[in-house]
Motif scaffolding. Structure first.
Motif, PDB file in Angstrom:
ATOM      1  N   ILE A   1       3.827   1.014   2.444  1.00 53.91           N
ATOM      2  CA  ILE A   1       3.620  -0.024   3.445  1.00 53.91           C
ATOM      3  C   ILE A   1       4.113  -1.318   2.799  1.00 53.91           C
ATOM      4  O   ILE A   1       3.683  -1.655   1.696  1.00 53.91           O
TER       5      ILE A   1
ATOM      6  N   GLY B   1       0.835  -1.195   0.000  1.00 56.38           N
ATOM      7  CA  GLY B   1       0.000   0.000   0.000  1.00 56.38           C
ATOM      8  C   GLY B   1       0.859   1.229   0.000  1.00 56.38           C
ATOM      9  O   GLY B   1       2.083   1.141   0.184  1.00 56.38           O
ATOM     10  N   SER B   2       0.230   2.373  -0.242  1.00 58.99           N
ATOM     11  CA  SER B   2       1.023   3.586  -0.132  1.00 58.99           C
ATOM     12  C   SER B   2       0.286   4.591   0.730  1.00 58.99           C
ATOM     13  O   SER B   2      -0.922   4.765   0.612  1.00 58.99           O
ATOM     14  N   GLY B   3       1.019   5.199   1.627  1.00 64.55           N
ATOM     15  CA  GLY B   3       0.437   6.184   2.528  1.00 64.55           C
ATOM     16  C   GLY B   3       0.923   7.559   2.139  1.00 64.55           C
ATOM     17  O   GLY B   3       1.587   7.722   1.107  1.00 64.55           O
ATOM     18  N   SER B   4       0.621   8.522   2.950  1.00 70.05           N
ATOM     19  CA  SER B   4       0.965   9.900   2.607  1.00 70.05           C
ATOM     20  C   SER B   4       2.473  10.136   2.599  1.00 70.05           C
ATOM     21  O   SER B   4       2.960  11.001   1.890  1.00 70.05           O
TER      22      SER B   4
ATOM     23  N   CYS C   1      -2.417  -7.016   8.296  1.00 70.27           N
ATOM     24  CA  CYS C   1      -3.842  -7.327   8.120  1.00 70.27           C
ATOM     25  C   CYS C   1      -4.041  -7.895   6.725  1.00 70.27           C
ATOM     26  O   CYS C   1      -4.082  -7.148   5.743  1.00 70.27           O
TER      27      CYS C   1
ATOM     28  N   LYS D   1       5.578   0.170   7.871  1.00 68.54           N
ATOM     29  CA  LYS D   1       5.371   1.492   7.299  1.00 68.54           C
ATOM     30  C   LYS D   1       6.746   2.120   7.136  1.00 68.54           C
ATOM     31  O   LYS D   1       7.510   2.186   8.093  1.00 68.54           O
TER      32      LYS D   1
ATOM     33  N   ASP E   1      -7.554  -3.080   3.412  1.00 70.04           N
ATOM     34  CA  ASP E   1      -8.486  -2.104   3.982  1.00 70.04           C
ATOM     35  C   ASP E   1      -9.874  -2.207   3.361  1.00 70.04           C
ATOM     36  O   ASP E   1     -10.050  -2.783   2.287  1.00 70.04           O
TER      37      ASP E   1
ATOM     38  N   GLU F   1       1.120  -5.059  12.998  1.00 75.71           N
ATOM     39  CA  GLU F   1       0.397  -6.280  12.670  1.00 75.71           C
ATOM     40  C   GLU F   1       0.041  -6.237  11.184  1.00 75.71           C
ATOM     41  O   GLU F   1      -0.365  -5.196  10.679  1.00 75.71           O
TER      42      GLU F   1
HETATM   43  P1  ADP Z   1      -1.797   6.707   5.643  1.00 72.87           P
HETATM   44  O1  ADP Z   1      -1.654   6.860   7.121  1.00 72.87           O
HETATM   45  O2  ADP Z   1      -0.828   7.541   4.896  1.00 72.87           O
HETATM   46  O3  ADP Z   1      -3.205   6.847   5.184  1.00 72.87           O
HETATM   47  P2  ADP Z   1      -2.141   3.896   5.830  1.00 72.87           P
HETATM   48  O4  ADP Z   1      -1.659   3.458   7.136  1.00 72.87           O
HETATM   49  O5  ADP Z   1      -3.610   4.087   5.685  1.00 72.87           O
HETATM   50  O6  ADP Z   1      -1.374   5.204   5.353  1.00 72.87           O
HETATM   51  O7  ADP Z   1      -1.626   2.834   4.747  1.00 72.87           O
HETATM   52  C1  ADP Z   1      -1.940   2.946   3.374  1.00 72.87           C
HETATM   53  C2  ADP Z   1      -2.470   1.609   2.836  1.00 72.87           C
HETATM   54  O8  ADP Z   1      -1.546   0.548   3.084  1.00 72.87           O
HETATM   55  C3  ADP Z   1      -3.761   1.161   3.510  1.00 72.87           C
HETATM   56  O9  ADP Z   1      -4.888   1.741   2.942  1.00 72.87           O
HETATM   57  C4  ADP Z   1      -3.697  -0.355   3.313  1.00 72.87           C
HETATM   58  O10 ADP Z   1      -4.128  -0.710   2.016  1.00 72.87           O
HETATM   59  C5  ADP Z   1      -2.218  -0.658   3.441  1.00 72.87           C
HETATM   60  N1  ADP Z   1      -1.911  -1.017   4.851  1.00 72.87           N
HETATM   61  C6  ADP Z   1      -1.550  -0.164   5.837  1.00 72.87           C
HETATM   62  N2  ADP Z   1      -1.341  -0.800   7.000  1.00 72.87           N
HETATM   63  C7  ADP Z   1      -1.575  -2.102   6.766  1.00 72.87           C
HETATM   64  C8  ADP Z   1      -1.533  -3.287   7.594  1.00 72.87           C
HETATM   65  N3  ADP Z   1      -1.205  -3.233   8.890  1.00 72.87           N
HETATM   66  N4  ADP Z   1      -1.819  -4.483   7.007  1.00 72.87           N
HETATM   67  C9  ADP Z   1      -2.163  -4.531   5.700  1.00 72.87           C
HETATM   68  N5  ADP Z   1      -2.231  -3.469   4.876  1.00 72.87           N
HETATM   69  C10 ADP Z   1      -1.946  -2.254   5.390  1.00 72.87           C
END
Ligand code: ADP
Ligand code: MG
Length: 239
Positions: free
Chosen positions: A18, A11-14, A85, A33, A89, A83
């Protein structure tokens, strides 16, 4: 960080990606992360530290567990081990269901304990790493009426958002939509929700409507919600 073997990006966050990682000592899988703090302002860095400090205090079966963090000063990276998941999401679940058509009884499967599970996503399968969480171009669909009218946020604003999630899981669309921000705000403040299709019980609709009361005082609090037999059953609270 050499303790973990990097696997694919999930995944990608801001502030980075991930990644799925494997702990070398026991083969256990985690989500990591990977945050590049060079791109962050001083304020954002402080916010991040504050967030991590809150996260590490939280231990609850329904909150994504934080394990540890590592700071790599040479590359200005922060790694947060969490953890993993496996199911990803909820927004991705809704997207997949939309691609396929709809969430319908034919595609919901029950396991031996009668837990409902979505299945049969046909060919729209997640491909490793390619399904980056599309960046949400911040439409505040779940914004509560009090946030709009008084810029005030409270615990009942989360109940509102929960009502919105339940609605979206049933219909695959947020309950309030508008072509413009002000149209959306007006709909939220009126708080009129379309009934769910007959596939869902009246009980569920009523339940969701209570969470979507415009006056936050009238929404149920978590204590009340957790008294509900159906919720207790879903969360295995009486087992
Ligand atoms: P941000 O805080 O920038 O929004 P997130 O924590 O929501 O970033 O992570 C972005 C995406 O990465 C999530 O929408 C999800 O698809 C994936 N992801 C994040 N944390 C996990 C996790 N613990 N297990 C599985 N996928 C994850
Ligand atoms: Mg996110």
């Amino acid at each position: 960080m050499e303790l973990y073997e990097p696997l694919n990006v999930i995944g990608s966050g801001s502030f980075g990606v991930i990644r799925k990682v494997r702990r070398k000592s026991d083969g256990k899988i985690f989500a990591r992360k990977e945050i590049d703090y060079r791109k962050m302002s001083e304020r954002e860095r402080k916010q991040l530290v504050a967030e991590v400090n809150i996260l590490r205090e939280l231990r609850h079966p329904y909150i994504v567990r934080y394990f540890e963090r590592h700071i790599d000063r040479t590359n200005s990276m922060i790694y947060i081990i969490m953890e993993y998941c496996e199911g990803g999401d909820l927004a991705a679940v809704v997207r997949k269901a939309k691609k396929q058509g709809d969430i319908k009884p034919d595609n919901v499967f029950l396991d031996s304990q009668n837990n409902a599970k979505l299945g049969d996503f046909g060919l729209s399968r997640l491909m490793d790493g390619s399904d980056f969480a599309r960046t949400y171009v911040g439409t505040p669909f779940y914004m509560s009426p009090e946030l709009i009218s008084e810029s005030a946020y409270n615990a009942k604003s989360d109940i509102w958002a929960l009502g919105c999630v339940i609605y979206e899981l049933c219909t695959l669309e947020p309950p309030f939509q508008g072509k413009t921000q002000s149209q959306l705000a007006a709909k939220i403040q009126r708080g009129v929700v379309e009934p769910l299709s007959r596939d869902y019980s009246r009980e569920l609709f009523q339940f969701m409507r209570e969470m979507l009361r415009v006056k936050h005082e009238r929404r149920p609090c978590t204590t009340i919600l957790l008294e509900h037999p159906r919720i207790r059953k879903c969360l295995h609270l009486d087992d």
